[in-house]
Design an enzyme around this catalytic site. Structure first.
Site, PDB file in Angstrom:
ATOM      1  N   ARG A 132     -43.207 -24.629   2.357  1.00 30.21           N
ATOM      2  CA  ARG A 132     -44.162 -24.348   3.307  1.00 30.21           C
ATOM      3  C   ARG A 132     -45.569 -24.432   2.936  1.00 30.21           C
ATOM      4  O   ARG A 132     -45.677 -23.899   1.815  1.00 30.21           O
ATOM      5  CB  ARG A 132     -43.818 -22.922   4.229  1.00 30.21           C
TER       6      ARG A 132
ATOM      7  N   TYR B 256     -41.126 -31.554   5.116  1.00 28.38           N
ATOM      8  CA  TYR B 256     -40.592 -30.332   4.409  1.00 28.38           C
ATOM      9  C   TYR B 256     -39.525 -29.683   5.463  1.00 28.38           C
ATOM     10  O   TYR B 256     -40.512 -29.238   6.379  1.00 28.38           O
ATOM     11  CB  TYR B 256     -41.185 -29.627   3.631  1.00 28.38           C
TER      12      TYR B 256
ATOM     13  N   LYS C 259     -38.840 -22.145  11.649  1.00 26.78           N
ATOM     14  CA  LYS C 259     -40.117 -20.977  11.752  1.00 26.78           C
ATOM     15  C   LYS C 259     -40.799 -21.102  12.651  1.00 26.78           C
ATOM     16  O   LYS C 259     -41.574 -20.206  13.178  1.00 26.78           O
ATOM     17  CB  LYS C 259     -40.739 -21.331  10.096  1.00 26.78           C
TER      18      LYS C 259
ATOM     19  N   HIS D  48     -37.410 -12.277  11.019  1.00 29.59           N
ATOM     20  CA  HIS D  48     -37.025 -13.089   9.670  1.00 29.59           C
ATOM     21  C   HIS D  48     -35.899 -12.163   9.082  1.00 29.59           C
ATOM     22  O   HIS D  48     -35.985 -11.641   7.924  1.00 29.59           O
ATOM     23  CB  HIS D  48     -38.386 -13.335   8.875  1.00 29.59           C
TER      24      HIS D  48
ATOM     25  N   SER E 151     -39.093 -15.092   2.178  1.00 28.61           N
ATOM     26  CA  SER E 151     -38.280 -16.196   1.775  1.00 28.61           C
ATOM     27  C   SER E 151     -37.927 -16.188   0.223  1.00 28.61           C
ATOM     28  O   SER E 151     -38.764 -15.747  -0.643  1.00 28.61           O
ATOM     29  CB  SER E 151     -39.174 -17.671   1.924  1.00 28.61           C
TER      30      SER E 151
ATOM     31  N   CYS F 245     -35.665 -14.243  -1.479  1.00 28.41           N
ATOM     32  CA  CYS F 245     -35.461 -12.758  -1.735  1.00 28.41           C
ATOM     33  C   CYS F 245     -34.172 -12.278  -1.677  1.00 28.41           C
ATOM     34  O   CYS F 245     -34.019 -11.021  -1.665  1.00 28.41           O
ATOM     35  CB  CYS F 245     -36.733 -11.895  -1.296  1.00 28.41           C
TER      36      CYS F 245
ATOM     37  N   THR G  96     -29.641 -15.062   2.191  1.00 28.06           N
ATOM     38  CA  THR G  96     -28.745 -15.917   2.406  1.00 28.06           C
ATOM     39  C   THR G  96     -27.605 -15.330   1.582  1.00 28.06           C
ATOM     40  O   THR G  96     -26.391 -15.076   1.965  1.00 28.06           O
ATOM     41  CB  THR G  96     -28.917 -17.523   1.786  1.00 28.06           C
ATOM     42  N   ASN G  97     -27.743 -14.907   0.216  1.00 27.80           N
ATOM     43  CA  ASN G  97     -26.848 -14.441  -0.845  1.00 27.80           C
ATOM     44  C   ASN G  97     -26.299 -12.731   0.089  1.00 27.80           C
ATOM     45  O   ASN G  97     -24.979 -12.874   0.081  1.00 27.80           O
ATOM     46  CB  ASN G  97     -27.614 -13.821  -1.868  1.00 27.80           C
TER      47      ASN G  97
ATOM     48  N   ASP H  10     -31.158 -16.193   8.335  1.00 32.05           N
ATOM     49  CA  ASP H  10     -32.598 -16.235   8.110  1.00 32.05           C
ATOM     50  C   ASP H  10     -33.276 -15.541   9.261  1.00 32.05           C
ATOM     51  O   ASP H  10     -34.546 -15.312   9.448  1.00 32.05           O
ATOM     52  CB  ASP H  10     -32.941 -17.762   7.954  1.00 32.05           C
TER      53      ASP H  10
ATOM     54  N   ARG I 174     -33.142 -27.072  -1.743  1.00 29.13           N
ATOM     55  CA  ARG I 174     -32.339 -26.489  -0.477  1.00 29.13           C
ATOM     56  C   ARG I 174     -31.184 -27.403  -0.111  1.00 29.13           C
ATOM     57  O   ARG I 174     -31.047 -28.546  -0.594  1.00 29.13           O
ATOM     58  CB  ARG I 174     -33.427 -26.540   0.712  1.00 29.13           C
TER      59      ARG I 174
ATOM     60  N   ASN J   9     -24.136  -5.573  -4.396  1.00 24.94           N
ATOM     61  CA  ASN J   9     -24.885  -5.176  -3.366  1.00 24.94           C
ATOM     62  C   ASN J   9     -24.073  -4.308  -2.298  1.00 24.94           C
ATOM     63  O   ASN J   9     -24.656  -3.706  -1.456  1.00 24.94           O
ATOM     64  CB  ASN J   9     -25.970  -5.934  -2.736  1.00 24.94           C
TER      65      ASN J   9
HETATM   66  P1  GDP Z   1     -33.371 -16.189   0.994  1.00 25.95           P
HETATM   67  O1  GDP Z   1     -34.414 -17.067   0.763  1.00 25.95           O
HETATM   68  O2  GDP Z   1     -34.182 -14.961   1.381  1.00 25.95           O
HETATM   69  O3  GDP Z   1     -32.341 -16.593   1.954  1.00 25.95           O
HETATM   70  O4  GDP Z   1     -32.986 -15.873  -0.602  1.00 25.95           O
HETATM   71  P2  GDP Z   1     -31.694 -16.302  -1.180  1.00 25.95           P
HETATM   72  O5  GDP Z   1     -30.404 -15.610  -0.974  1.00 25.95           O
HETATM   73  O6  GDP Z   1     -31.491 -17.846  -1.253  1.00 25.95           O
HETATM   74  O7  GDP Z   1     -32.054 -16.174  -2.826  1.00 25.95           O
HETATM   75  C1  GDP Z   1     -33.095 -16.481  -3.349  1.00 25.95           C
HETATM   76  C2  GDP Z   1     -32.832 -16.566  -4.940  1.00 25.95           C
HETATM   77  O8  GDP Z   1     -32.706 -15.327  -5.207  1.00 25.95           O
HETATM   78  C3  GDP Z   1     -31.789 -17.094  -5.295  1.00 25.95           C
HETATM   79  O9  GDP Z   1     -32.074 -17.882  -6.450  1.00 25.95           O
HETATM   80  C4  GDP Z   1     -30.681 -16.039  -5.420  1.00 25.95           C
HETATM   81  O10 GDP Z   1     -29.578 -16.477  -6.527  1.00 25.95           O
HETATM   82  C5  GDP Z   1     -31.617 -14.878  -6.023  1.00 25.95           C
HETATM   83  N1  GDP Z   1     -30.838 -13.464  -5.325  1.00 25.95           N
HETATM   84  C6  GDP Z   1     -30.340 -13.163  -4.399  1.00 25.95           C
HETATM   85  N2  GDP Z   1     -29.701 -12.250  -4.098  1.00 25.95           N
HETATM   86  C7  GDP Z   1     -30.101 -11.530  -5.316  1.00 25.95           C
HETATM   87  C8  GDP Z   1     -29.729 -10.441  -5.916  1.00 25.95           C
HETATM   88  O11 GDP Z   1     -29.062  -9.322  -5.525  1.00 25.95           O
HETATM   89  N3  GDP Z   1     -30.142  -9.958  -7.397  1.00 25.95           N
HETATM   90  C9  GDP Z   1     -30.912 -10.966  -8.083  1.00 25.95           C
HETATM   91  N4  GDP Z   1     -31.135 -10.635  -9.159  1.00 25.95           N
HETATM   92  N5  GDP Z   1     -31.210 -12.133  -7.494  1.00 25.95           N
HETATM   93  C10 GDP Z   1     -30.825 -12.531  -6.382  1.00 25.95           C
HETATM   94  P1  PGA Z   2     -35.514 -18.646   3.470  1.00 28.30           P
HETATM   95  O1  PGA Z   2     -35.846 -19.920   4.348  1.00 28.30           O
HETATM   96  O2  PGA Z   2     -36.138 -17.338   3.888  1.00 28.30           O
HETATM   97  O3  PGA Z   2     -34.038 -18.716   3.298  1.00 28.30           O
HETATM   98  O4  PGA Z   2     -36.061 -18.883   2.177  1.00 28.30           O
HETATM   99  C1  PGA Z   2     -36.748 -20.678   4.448  1.00 28.30           C
HETATM  100  C2  PGA Z   2     -38.330 -20.015   4.153  1.00 28.30           C
HETATM  101  O5  PGA Z   2     -38.472 -19.071   4.723  1.00 28.30           O
HETATM  102  O6  PGA Z   2     -39.068 -20.870   4.026  1.00 28.30           O
HETATM  103 MN    MN Z   3     -36.919 -17.870   5.675  1.00 27.41          MN
HETATM  104 MN    MN Z   4     -32.097 -18.419   2.956  1.00 30.20          MN
END
Ligand code: GDP
Ligand code: PGA
Ligand code: MN
Ligand code: MN
Length: 606
Positions: A79, A218, A227, A247, A269, A271, A274-275, A294, A389, A518
């Site tokens: 972005r 992108y 978004k 978000h 983003s 952080c 998704t996990n 998201d 992605r 977690n």
């Molecule tokens: P999103 O963009 O907010 O959806 O974040 P993601 O779930 O895709 O995670 C972004 C990055 O942070 C990835 O590389 C994950 O492996 C990492 N990550 C996610 N959860 C954790 C966690 O609990 N601990 C750590 N150390 N890294 C994490």
């Molecule tokens: P993310 O979504 O929050 O999973 O990273 C895309 C973004 O916010 O750019």
């Molecule tokens: Mn996002």
């Molecule tokens: Mn995500």
């Protein structure tokens, strides 16, 4: 309507006057060779993915059914926040945290850019719906684009096609979303796998509820339902109508005694949304199911509770770091195929790979389309871009909650705010009350990630993880949060928590193992709601002692957990001037209650 001789323009499957005249107007301006009204069918997917393969944009992945590898232009990978604009009539309505331009001026600049910008290309008209199509008031949009990549990605990320245009009828309201990669194919110009333009604009007209995007392909810049619509335009609509567009992920947590809680969580983003949304609990008997990863749209129900709906239809997830240990449910979702991988690496035998994935493949094609070996990795050249992605359908997720597309939404028990902070912020803290929770959200801070262009790692305030997505003045946004809490019945409001999975020890390692672990924090959170868990009063909220968390079977040093939970008055006192400065940036729209909360924090810190 002018009679334009563009093939396909008149094959409109609709009598919707406003839509027809807008499509004609855009076709006249952008001069495509052809117009295609998208129907959202499998045949359309096959035709367009085929076209993308022929163009060299997509490479089929024989190891994954109906899946494709794609590499973007190296300058179009995230972005572009500094090129994102909120064009309200009055600059004050955009506020200090947004880029603002006068709407008329912006339209004139962008109209010049769009003129002829689709020459030599096909213009696609994509009717889509954010959230369930059987909602009382479905949230329609129509994206016009000259990118096949956008069309097939929209197939995954939103509800698209014939069923949408049928439901729109002849007069439904919709958000017009105009997108062009800005790369006309004039005589003799050869196309490239990822057309885009150095000049980029991601522009929102909140009063008109209209989106104009130019120059980027992108996801966050080009899939305008995500978004641009579901956060920036929707947040401005939500303010007018008394709801929230956030978000946030949405998850369902079921305890060993089958007690269900729905949790929403806002992290910036990259952080951990998704996990967390797909988490596989490590504590026996607990279950997590996914509703969204998201975006959450939340409205108060008749019972006074806050109900959340995920407007999306797919996951657009960060690839690096995703593996069978950290996020097995994402891996399983992807195994089912039907996915697009952008800017990851490709293996010689037709699979994908990225940093953090199992295995150590020898000969890869990197996201830069170059040969790659582990030696390149050691030299600091990653095989996959840090913001690479995957784009994959929600309904392939093995832990999808059955109610994920219920138009009524699910009642939220807890809201989590979180960011990526190496210091200061404890693993988890519960807000004293709603207003304190709004303060925690409003002052949320996080290290910048690769999801947006710019320096990575620098700490910035990211209120409610919405800094790049609030479609109006951030001060008014905080006030909206405060007001909603006042109108609601305090007993029915979700409880607010602040989490940080990313605190580090002096040696730089993460103090908390994160991911599936977690679930231990989620357990404490819902036990707090049910009155079954203890917490200590601290200056920043109610924090568990290490003994209040279920750490059974966890191989981790007690001292690390204690350090992850610590509230260090010295560190927090250092935070006060930063919060003060942040509040000063917001300007006159900052609610006085936020200053009150800051004063109370200062007093508690002594
Ligand atoms: P999103 O963009 O907010 O959806 O974040 P993601 O779930 O895709 O995670 C972004 C990055 O942070 C990835 O590389 C994950 O492996 C990492 N990550 C996610 N959860 C954790 C966690 O609990 N601990 C750590 N150390 N890294 C994490
Ligand atoms: P993310 O979504 O929050 O999973 O990273 C895309 C973004 O916010 O750019
Ligand atoms: Mn996002
Ligand atoms: Mn995500």
């Amino acid at each position: 309507m002018t009679a334009l001789a563009i093939p396909g323009l008149d094959h409109a499957p609709t009598t919707h006057e406003r839509l027809l005249s807008w499509v004609h107007e855009v076709a006249e301006l952008t001069s495509p060779d052809e117009v295609v009204w998208c129907d959202g069918t499998q045949q359309e997917w096959d035709r367009l993915t085929g076209r993308l393969v022929d163009a060299g944009t997509f490479v089929p992945l024989p190891r994954r059914p109906n899946s494709f590898w794609c590499a973007s232009d190296p300058d179009d990978v995230a972005r572009v926040e500094e090129r994102t604009f909120i064009c309200s009539r009055d600059e004050a309505d955009a506020g200090a945290t947004n880029n603002w331009r006068d709407p008329a001026e912006m339209k004139s600049v962008m109209t010049d850019l769009y003129r002829g910008s689709m020459r030599g290309r096909t213009m696609y008209v994509i009717p889509f719906c954010m959230g369930p199509l059987d909602a009382d008031k479905p949230m329609f949009g129509v994206e016009i684009t000259d990118s096949e990549y956008v069309v097939v990605s929209m197939h995954i990320m939103t509800r698209v096609g014939r069923r949408v245009i049928d439901r729109m009828g002849s007069d439904a309201d919709f958000v017009p979303c105009l997108h062009s990669v800005g790369a006309p194919l004039d005589e003799g110009v050869e196309d490239v796998p990822w057309p885009c333009n150095e000049t980029k604009y991601i522009t929102h007209f909140p009063e008109e509820k209209t989106i104009w995007s130019f120059g980027s392909g992108y996801g966050g810049n080009a899939l305008l339902g995500k978004k641009c619509y579901s956060l920036r335009i929707a947040s401005s609509l939500a303010r007018e109508e008394g709801w929230l567009a956030e978000h946030m992920l949405i998850l369902k947590l079921t305890s060993p005694t089958d007690k269900v809680h729905y949790v929403a969580a806002a992290f910036p983003s990259a952080c951990g949304k998704t996990n967390l949304a797909m988490l596989e609990p490590t504590i026996p008997g607990w279950r997590v199911e996914t509703l969204g990863d998201d975006i959450a749209w939340m409205r108060f129900g008749k019972d006074g509770r806050l109900y959340a709906v995920n407007p999306e239809n797919g996951f657009f997830g960060v690839a690096p770091g995703t593996n069978w240990k950290t996020n097995p449910n994402a891996m399983r979702t992807l195994e089912r195929g039907n996915s697009i991988f952008t800017n990851v690496a490709r293996t010689a035998d037709g699979d994908v790979w990225w940093e953090g994935m199992e295995g150590s493949p020898e000969n890869l094609t990197s996201w830069k389309r170059q040969d790659w070996t582990p030696a390149d990795g050691e030299a600091g050249e990653p095989a996959a871009h840090p913001n690479s992605r995957y784009c994959t359908p929600m309904n392939q997720c093995p832990v999808l909650a059955p109610e994920w597309d219920d138009p009524q939404g699910v009642p939220i028990s807890a809201i989590l705010f979180g960011g990526r902070r190496a210091t200061t912020v404890p693993l988890v803290a519960q807000a004293r009350d709603w207003q304190h929770g709004v303060f925690l959200g409003a002052t949320l801070s996080s290290e910048k990630t690769a999801a947006a262009t710019g320096a990575v790692g620098q700490v910035r305030r990211d209120p409610m993880a919405m800094l790049p997505f609030i479609g109006y003045n951030a001060g008014d946004y905080f006030q909206h949060w405060v007001d909603l809490g006042k109108q609601a019945d305090a007993g029915a409001l979700p409880s607010i928590f602040y989490v940080n999975w990313f605190r580090r020890g002096e040696d730089g390692r993460f103090l908390w193992p994160g991911f599936g672990e977690n679930s231990r924090v989620l357990k404490w959170i819902v036990e707090r709601l049910d009155g079954d868990a203890t917490a200590a009063e601290t200056a920043v909220g109610l924090v568990p002692g290490a003994d209040a968390l279920d750490l059974s079977g966890l191989d981790v040093r007690q001292a690390d957990v204690e350090a992850a939970l610590a509230v260090d008055a010295e560190e927090w006192r250092a935070e006060l001037p930063l919060i003060e400065e942040w509040f000063d940036t917001i300007g006159p729209a900052l609610p006085s209650t936020m200053r009150d909360e800051l004063a109370a924090l200062r007093q508690r810190l002594g």
